[in-house]
Scaffold this motif. Structure first.
Motif, mmCIF file in Angstrom:
data_model
loop_
_atom_site.group_PDB
_atom_site.id
_atom_site.type_symbol
_atom_site.label_atom_id
_atom_site.label_comp_id
_atom_site.label_asym_id
_atom_site.label_seq_id
_atom_site.Cartn_x
_atom_site.Cartn_y
_atom_site.Cartn_z
ATOM 1 N N VAL A 1 0.827 -1.207 0.000
ATOM 2 C CA VAL A 1 0.000 0.000 0.000
ATOM 3 C C VAL A 1 0.860 1.255 0.000
ATOM 4 O O VAL A 1 0.636 2.190 -0.787
ATOM 5 N N VAL A 2 1.852 1.302 0.860
ATOM 6 C CA VAL A 2 2.722 2.478 0.949
ATOM 7 C C VAL A 2 3.485 2.687 -0.353
ATOM 8 O O VAL A 2 3.571 3.803 -0.880
ATOM 9 N N SER A 3 4.039 1.606 -0.905
ATOM 10 C CA SER A 3 4.860 1.713 -2.111
ATOM 11 C C SER A 3 4.047 2.186 -3.308
ATOM 12 O O SER A 3 4.427 3.126 -4.012
ATOM 13 N N VAL A 4 2.918 1.535 -3.544
ATOM 14 C CA VAL A 4 2.097 1.853 -4.718
ATOM 15 C C VAL A 4 1.428 3.220 -4.571
ATOM 16 O O VAL A 4 1.442 4.031 -5.509
ATOM 17 N N ALA A 5 0.851 3.484 -3.398
ATOM 18 C CA ALA A 5 0.164 4.761 -3.192
ATOM 19 C C ALA A 5 1.142 5.932 -3.309
ATOM 20 O O ALA A 5 0.816 6.974 -3.897
ATOM 21 N N SER A 6 2.339 5.773 -2.768
ATOM 22 C CA SER A 6 3.333 6.845 -2.855
ATOM 23 C C SER A 6 3.755 7.089 -4.294
ATOM 24 O O SER A 6 3.898 8.239 -4.738
ATOM 25 N N ALA A 7 3.969 6.009 -5.056
ATOM 26 C CA ALA A 7 4.384 6.148 -6.453
ATOM 27 C C ALA A 7 3.312 6.854 -7.282
ATOM 28 O O ALA A 7 3.611 7.775 -8.050
ATOM 29 N N ILE A 8 2.077 6.422 -7.125
ATOM 30 C CA ILE A 8 0.983 7.053 -7.871
ATOM 31 C C ILE A 8 0.821 8.503 -7.440
ATOM 32 O O ILE A 8 0.571 9.389 -8.264
ATOM 33 N N GLY A 9 0.973 8.766 -6.134
ATOM 34 C CA GLY A 9 0.869 10.130 -5.633
ATOM 35 C C GLY A 9 1.929 11.042 -6.230
ATOM 36 O O GLY A 9 1.647 12.189 -6.603
ATOM 37 N N VAL A 10 3.151 10.531 -6.374
ATOM 38 C CA VAL A 10 4.228 11.316 -6.995
ATOM 39 C C VAL A 10 3.870 11.649 -8.434
ATOM 40 O O VAL A 10 4.047 12.790 -8.889
ATOM 41 N N TRP A 11 3.343 10.667 -9.159
ATOM 42 C CA TRP A 11 2.975 10.920 -10.563
ATOM 43 C C TRP A 11 1.878 11.981 -10.655
ATOM 44 O O TRP A 11 1.941 12.887 -11.484
ATOM 45 N N ILE A 12 0.872 11.884 -9.810
ATOM 46 C CA ILE A 12 -0.235 12.840 -9.851
ATOM 47 C C ILE A 12 0.243 14.254 -9.544
ATOM 48 O O ILE A 12 -0.139 15.217 -10.220
ATOM 49 N N VAL A 13 1.095 14.391 -8.541
ATOM 50 C CA VAL A 13 1.617 15.714 -8.187
ATOM 51 C C VAL A 13 2.428 16.299 -9.335
ATOM 52 O O VAL A 13 2.236 17.460 -9.737
#
Length: 265
Positions: free
Chosen positions: A94-106
């Protein structure tokens, strides 16, 4: 046939075609190991169909402008990959995937605020890959465990990419080429691999596929630049063909270089 029914039928057809491309590429990725899988994953199996459909619905100028918006998004994708690869070594799914997607969105949200030139888009890619490729190098060599596919894998991937195509096709007329170019380049293949493979084989092996994708993704950025230039001068059909050819030749070259190195050892 009413215009509404005509639109729905063709939209479903486009969604099905795009989903078939991504599912096929994902299956090959699972069976071929992280190196070959990475080369397949960085082919335009998701963005390609989206751009084909944009070219069907809009003129060459629209496609060329969309490509300009897509070019810096490619840099956002490599930072997304780096984020996941580093976190997946020790952190939870959860942490790995959510953080990666969050970086892309930002990063994508920042990108869409500006009007990009070809030179600026290329410069951002040079900087991004210059930073990320060396940092990813040490995570590339991990043995890929045997993957047992579950019943929901293919429907999940198909639904994911079909949804993206539906959004691109349905909204392109009113969001314009800049936003369409951003949406078209959302990394569907990377996301599906993270979501499906990480819980099954663990973070490091899944991260190895993304780490090996860095050089292929660099070639994909070159293909986007080729798309912009070629569409502007020769039209959408030739531009899309040259962009696809750029990706294929680049990835085949990477494969040949890697094979030569393995034989040398």
């Amino acid at each position: 046939m009413s215009p509404e029914l005509h639109f729905i039928i063709f939209l479903l057809l486009r969604m099905a075609i795009a989903a078939a491309f991504v599912v096929s590429a994902s299956v090959i990725t699972e069976r071929s190991g992280p190196v070959i899988g990475a080369l397949v994953a960085t082919l335009p199996v998701s963005a390609g169909p989206s751009y084909v459909f944009l070219a069907i619905d809009h003129d060459a100028a629209f496609v060329a402008q969309g490509a300009l918006a897509s070019l810096p998004i490619n840099a956002a994708t490599i930072f997304m990959g780096l984020t996941y690869v580093v976190l997946a070594q020790r952190q939870s799914f959860v942490v790995s995937v959510a953080s990666a997607i969050g970086v892309w969105i930002v990063l994508a949200s920042i990108v869409r605020l500006f009007d990009w030139s070809l030179a600026a888009g290329l410069a951002v890619n040079v900087v991004a890959f210059g930073i990320c490729i060396p940092l990813l190098a040490k995570y590339r060599h991990v043995k890929m465990p045997l993957v047992t596919r579950r019943w929901y894998d293919i429907p999940f991937r198909a639904a994911l990419v079909a949804t993206l195509v539906a959004i691109v096709v349905s909204t392109s007329g009113w969001v314009g080429p800049r936003v369409s170019g951003v949406i078209a380049l959302y990394p569907i293949v990377f996301t599906s691999m993270m979501v499906i493979l990480h819980p099954r084989i663990g973070g490091p092996p899944t991260a190895a596929v993304l780490a090996n994708s860095a050089w292929g993704l660099l070639g994909f950025g070159m293909a986007i630049a080729v798309l912009h230039v070629a569409v502007t001068h020769f039209g959408s059909a030739i531009g899309l063909s040259l962009a696809l050819g750029t990706c294929v030749v680049w990835n085949l070259t990477l494969w040949a270089i890697g094979r030569r190195k393995r034989l040398a050892h």
